[in-house]
Motif scaffolding. Structure first.
Motif, PDB file in Angstrom:
ATOM      1  N   HIS A 195       0.834  -1.197   0.000  1.00  0.00           N
ATOM      2  CA  HIS A 195       0.000   0.000   0.000  1.00  0.00           C
ATOM      3  C   HIS A 195       0.873   1.252   0.000  1.00  0.00           C
ATOM      4  CE1 HIS A 195      -3.286   2.704   0.958  1.00  0.00           C
ATOM      5  NE2 HIS A 195      -2.592   3.177   1.976  1.00  0.00           N
ATOM      6  N   ARG A 196       0.450   2.284  -0.744  1.00  0.00           N
ATOM      7  CA  ARG A 196       1.187   3.553  -0.776  1.00  0.00           C
ATOM      8  C   ARG A 196       0.405   4.603   0.020  1.00  0.00           C
ATOM      9  NH1 ARG A 196       2.200   5.708  -6.438  1.00  0.00           N
ATOM     10  NH2 ARG A 196       0.111   4.912  -6.825  1.00  0.00           N
ATOM     11  N   PRO A 197       0.920   5.012   1.169  1.00  0.00           N
ATOM     12  CA  PRO A 197       0.206   6.012   1.965  1.00  0.00           C
ATOM     13  C   PRO A 197       0.192   7.402   1.324  1.00  0.00           C
ATOM     14  CG  PRO A 197       1.765   4.777   3.309  1.00  0.00           C
ATOM     15  CD  PRO A 197       2.087   4.477   1.887  1.00  0.00           C
ATOM     16  N   ILE A 198       1.237   7.732   0.542  1.00  0.00           N
ATOM     17  CA  ILE A 198       1.349   9.055  -0.067  1.00  0.00           C
ATOM     18  C   ILE A 198       1.309   8.896  -1.589  1.00  0.00           C
ATOM     19  CG2 ILE A 198       2.796  11.101  -0.328  1.00  0.00           C
ATOM     20  CD1 ILE A 198       3.958  10.488   2.425  1.00  0.00           C
ATOM     21  N   ILE A 199       0.350   9.564  -2.234  1.00  0.00           N
ATOM     22  CA  ILE A 199       0.133   9.371  -3.660  1.00  0.00           C
ATOM     23  C   ILE A 199       0.057  10.728  -4.358  1.00  0.00           C
ATOM     24  CG2 ILE A 199      -1.386   8.390  -5.417  1.00  0.00           C
ATOM     25  CD1 ILE A 199      -2.430   6.464  -3.269  1.00  0.00           C
ATOM     26  N   ALA A 200       0.897  10.911  -5.368  1.00  0.00           N
ATOM     27  CA  ALA A 200       0.814  12.108  -6.209  1.00  0.00           C
ATOM     28  C   ALA A 200      -0.368  11.960  -7.162  1.00  0.00           C
ATOM     29  CB  ALA A 200       2.103  12.297  -6.983  1.00  0.00           C
ATOM     30  N   PHE A 201      -0.984  13.085  -7.498  1.00  0.00           N
ATOM     31  CA  PHE A 201      -2.141  13.042  -8.407  1.00  0.00           C
ATOM     32  C   PHE A 201      -2.090  14.256  -9.315  1.00  0.00           C
ATOM     33  CE2 PHE A 201      -6.541  13.328  -9.756  1.00  0.00           C
ATOM     34  CZ  PHE A 201      -6.891  11.997  -9.936  1.00  0.00           C
ATOM     35  N   TYR A 202      -2.080  13.998 -10.633  1.00  0.00           N
ATOM     36  CA  TYR A 202      -1.985  15.078 -11.629  1.00  0.00           C
ATOM     37  C   TYR A 202      -0.827  16.023 -11.329  1.00  0.00           C
ATOM     38  CZ  TYR A 202      -6.411  13.845 -13.885  1.00  0.00           C
ATOM     39  OH  TYR A 202      -7.400  13.207 -14.576  1.00  0.00           O
ATOM     40  N   GLY A 203       0.307  15.455 -10.934  1.00  0.00           N
ATOM     41  CA  GLY A 203       1.502  16.251 -10.690  1.00  0.00           C
ATOM     42  C   GLY A 203       1.562  16.911  -9.338  1.00  0.00           C
ATOM     43  N   GLU A 204       0.519  16.780  -8.538  1.00  0.00           N
ATOM     44  CA  GLU A 204       0.498  17.371  -7.196  1.00  0.00           C
ATOM     45  C   GLU A 204       0.852  16.282  -6.181  1.00  0.00           C
ATOM     46  OE1 GLU A 204       0.126  20.394  -6.331  1.00  0.00           O
ATOM     47  OE2 GLU A 204      -0.830  21.433  -8.008  1.00  0.00           O
TER      48      GLU A 204
END
Length: 233
Positions: free
Chosen positions: A30-39
């Motif tokens: 599991h990835r607790p920290i996820i970038a989304f649309y470059g953010e």
């Protein structure tokens, strides 16, 4: 839930059960920290994000803040979320914003702001609202868009703050919809900050238990030592 979904889920669970009986162990990445649309979420070195939490997109976690197990902080619609100094998002809580093209009647952007020394109780939901400093939000509260919760306030567990409501400073509110209960005593006001600080002390203990790169490989190594077949789930 459709019949197709029910059947599909049943087949998946049956497959997992059969593999487990056959000696196959599963581990999750599991990835607790996820970038989304470059953010990408920002966090400091003393921010605790639990391994099973999800912090997504344009989120700022300031010093000594914590996001606990199963909590979701999701800023994936172009609106930001900020979690202040020594504030905590407790187990299973959800902090999010309105959809991408949504606007508030107030004219302000539909961001979510959580100030300093704020405790957000387990299972609570915050949507495009502003929480000022030194606020205690009980378990399973709901605070909807455009709402303002001013400093030195307490919400009783299960409270529902309707859209565009204002909770004045120095008061305790509760109920569905939330209504005024009483003015806070000096002791209650002081307890808001001390409880937030105690939560960070506990978070620090959890933070020290987890390596910066994660500890999934530790579980994998333990399974391999037992000589069992492994499969990533």
């Amino acid at each position: 839930m459709s019949a197709k979904s029910v059947v599909g889920r049943a087949l998946r669970e049956t497959g997992v059960a059969l593999k487990k009986r056959g000696g196959v162990e599963f581990f999750t990445r599991h990835r607790p920290i996820i970038a989304f649309y470059g953010e990408k979420p920002f966090k400091t070195n003393d921010t605790f994000i639990a391994p099973s939490a999800s912090v997504i997109g344009n989120v700022t976690n300031w010093d000594e803040s914590s996001v606990w197990y199963g909590a979701v902080v999701r800023a994936d619609s172009g609106h930001s979320i900020e979690i202040g100094f020594s504030s905590n998002i407790q187990d299973g809580a959800v902090v999010t914003t309105l959809p991408e093209n949504a606007t508030l009647e107030t004219g302000f952007p539909p961001n979510t702001h959580v100030g300093h020394y704020v405790s957000v109780g387990a299972g609570s939901v915050l949507v495009s609202c502003r929480i000022d400093d030194l606020v205690s939000i009980g378990d399973k509260c709901t605070i909807l868009e455009g709402s303002l919760v001013e400093s030195h306030t307490m919400l009783e567990p299960g409270s529902v703050v309707l859209p565009y409501s204002r909770i004045p400073s120095g008061q305790k509110w509760g109920g569905n919809p939330a209504k005024y209960i009483a003015d806070l005593t000096i002791e209650e006001k002081e307890a808001i900050k001390s409880n937030a600080e105690k939560t960070f002390e506990q978070a620090w203990e959890h933070l020290r238990e987890f390596l910066p790169v994660g500890n999934t490989f530790v579980h994998l190594e333990e399974l391999e030592k037992k000589g069992v077949e492994t499969q990533q789930g």
